[in-house]
Design an enzyme around this catalytic site. Structure first.
Site, PDB file in Angstrom:
ATOM      1  CD  GLU A 131       6.032   6.847  17.013  1.00 31.05           C
ATOM      2  OE1 GLU A 131       5.039   6.341  17.562  1.00 31.05           O
ATOM      3  OE2 GLU A 131       7.206   6.741  17.446  1.00 31.05           O
ATOM      4  CG  ASN A 175       5.177  27.943  12.346  1.00 34.33           C
ATOM      5  OD1 ASN A 175       4.078  28.338  12.696  1.00 34.33           O
ATOM      6  ND2 ASN A 175       6.276  28.210  13.025  1.00 34.33           N
ATOM      7  CE  LYS A 221      12.582  28.299  14.001  1.00 31.41           C
ATOM      8  NZ  LYS A 221      13.051  29.160  12.911  1.00 31.41           N
ATOM      9  NE  ARG A 261       9.737  30.357   2.480  1.00 33.55           N
ATOM     10  CZ  ARG A 261       8.719  31.200   2.406  1.00 33.55           C
ATOM     11  NH1 ARG A 261       8.569  32.143   3.303  1.00 33.55           N
ATOM     12  NH2 ARG A 261       7.828  31.086   1.431  1.00 33.55           N
ATOM     13  CG  HIS A 314      14.506  33.930   9.608  1.00 31.79           C
ATOM     14  ND1 HIS A 314      13.626  33.337   8.734  1.00 31.79           N
ATOM     15  CD2 HIS A 314      14.960  35.037   8.972  1.00 31.79           C
ATOM     16  CE1 HIS A 314      13.533  34.051   7.627  1.00 31.79           C
ATOM     17  NE2 HIS A 314      14.350  35.086   7.734  1.00 31.79           N
ATOM     18  CG  HIS A 346      16.175  26.857  10.657  1.00 30.47           C
ATOM     19  ND1 HIS A 346      14.977  27.119  10.003  1.00 30.47           N
ATOM     20  CD2 HIS A 346      16.546  25.620  10.281  1.00 30.47           C
ATOM     21  CE1 HIS A 346      14.653  26.068   9.282  1.00 30.47           C
ATOM     22  NE2 HIS A 346      15.580  25.154   9.431  1.00 30.47           N
ATOM     23  CD  GLU A 376      10.603  39.184  12.899  1.00 25.44           C
ATOM     24  OE1 GLU A 376      11.133  40.224  12.444  1.00 25.44           O
ATOM     25  OE2 GLU A 376       9.647  38.629  12.364  1.00 25.44           O
ATOM     26  CE1 TYR A 396       9.034  27.321  11.669  1.00 22.41           C
ATOM     27  CE2 TYR A 396       8.585  26.701   9.396  1.00 22.41           C
ATOM     28  CZ  TYR A 396       8.697  27.675  10.390  1.00 22.41           C
ATOM     29  OH  TYR A 396       8.471  28.993  10.080  1.00 22.41           O
ATOM     30  CE  LYS A 421      11.833  39.858   8.904  1.00 22.52           C
ATOM     31  NZ  LYS A 421      10.688  39.179   9.503  1.00 22.52           N
ATOM     32  CG  ASP A 422      15.081  36.676   4.948  1.00 24.84           C
ATOM     33  OD1 ASP A 422      14.754  37.235   6.024  1.00 24.84           O
ATOM     34  OD2 ASP A 422      14.669  35.543   4.629  1.00 24.84           O
ATOM     35  NE  ARG A 424      -1.510  -1.548   3.624  1.00 23.34           N
ATOM     36  CZ  ARG A 424      -1.684  -1.477   4.935  1.00 23.34           C
ATOM     37  NH1 ARG A 424      -2.835  -1.085   5.433  1.00 23.34           N
ATOM     38  NH2 ARG A 424      -0.716  -1.806   5.761  1.00 23.34           N
TER      39      ARG A 424
END
Length: 183
Positions: free
Chosen positions: A28, A49, A72, A59, A62, A119, A143, A132, A169-170, A23
């Protein structure tokens, strides 16, 4: 789950145990008892998130500061990303060092990024869905960030810099040397 330590203390790659049959497969993806034993820490996740991005989207890097720091547990549901954690704990023997891990919907590998780390990730496939868990709630005033191409960090993103898609921003984040302190 198989917990594989990285060169950065408290940061783990988590390889799944997939059970296959005609199948498909079962795994887990999270069990609090198994997880806490594997990382040898008490971590209680309070927020999940998810993001969707296209190829070349970067990204990060941060983090959250002070009492709002976040650990995380990250994974990719669909697609492939290069995921990066940078140790920014001021008294750490590996301060300023990073680990990069290939995460994909195919390999189902997870990556635990503890508190005190910056990260970020780069999408290598046409699209990717990134998921995450965080052990603390997001706080805008806390931040922090580090520019992805900080020469001191020297991260090999394995992608042409001219093809990167980075938010405004980054693009203006400071270097590690000038970044907001974690605590």
């Amino acid at each position: 789950m198989n917990f594989i330590p990285t060169k950065l203390q408290d940061c783990f790659i988590i390889a799944p145990q997939l059970i296959f049959d005609e199948r498909g497969y079962f795994m887990e993806s999270f069990n609090e008892k198994t997880f806490q034993k594997g990382v040898d820490q008490e971590v209680h996740f309070v927020q999940d998130n998810q993001s969707f991005s296209t190829k070349g989207v970067l990204r990060g890097l941060h983090y959250q500061t002070a009492e709002h720091c976040q650990a995380k547990l990250v994974r990719v549901l669909q697609g492939e990303v290069l995921d990066v954690a940078v140790d920014i704990r001021p008294n750490s023997a590996t301060f300023g060092q990073h680990v990069a891990v290939l995460l994909s919907g195919e390999n189902q590998t997870q990556f635990f990024v503890p508190r005190g780390f910056a990260h970020g990730f780069l999408v290598l496939s046409e699209t990717a869905t990134f998921f995450y868990k965080c052990d603390n709630f997001y706080n805008k005033q806390s931040e922090g960030g580090i520019i992805f191409n900080d020469p001191l960090l020297n991260i090999d993103w394995q992608f042409p810099a001219t093809n990167l898609i980075v938010s405004e921003k980054d693009q203006v984040l400071p270097t590690l040397e000038n970044a907001k302190k974690i605590w």
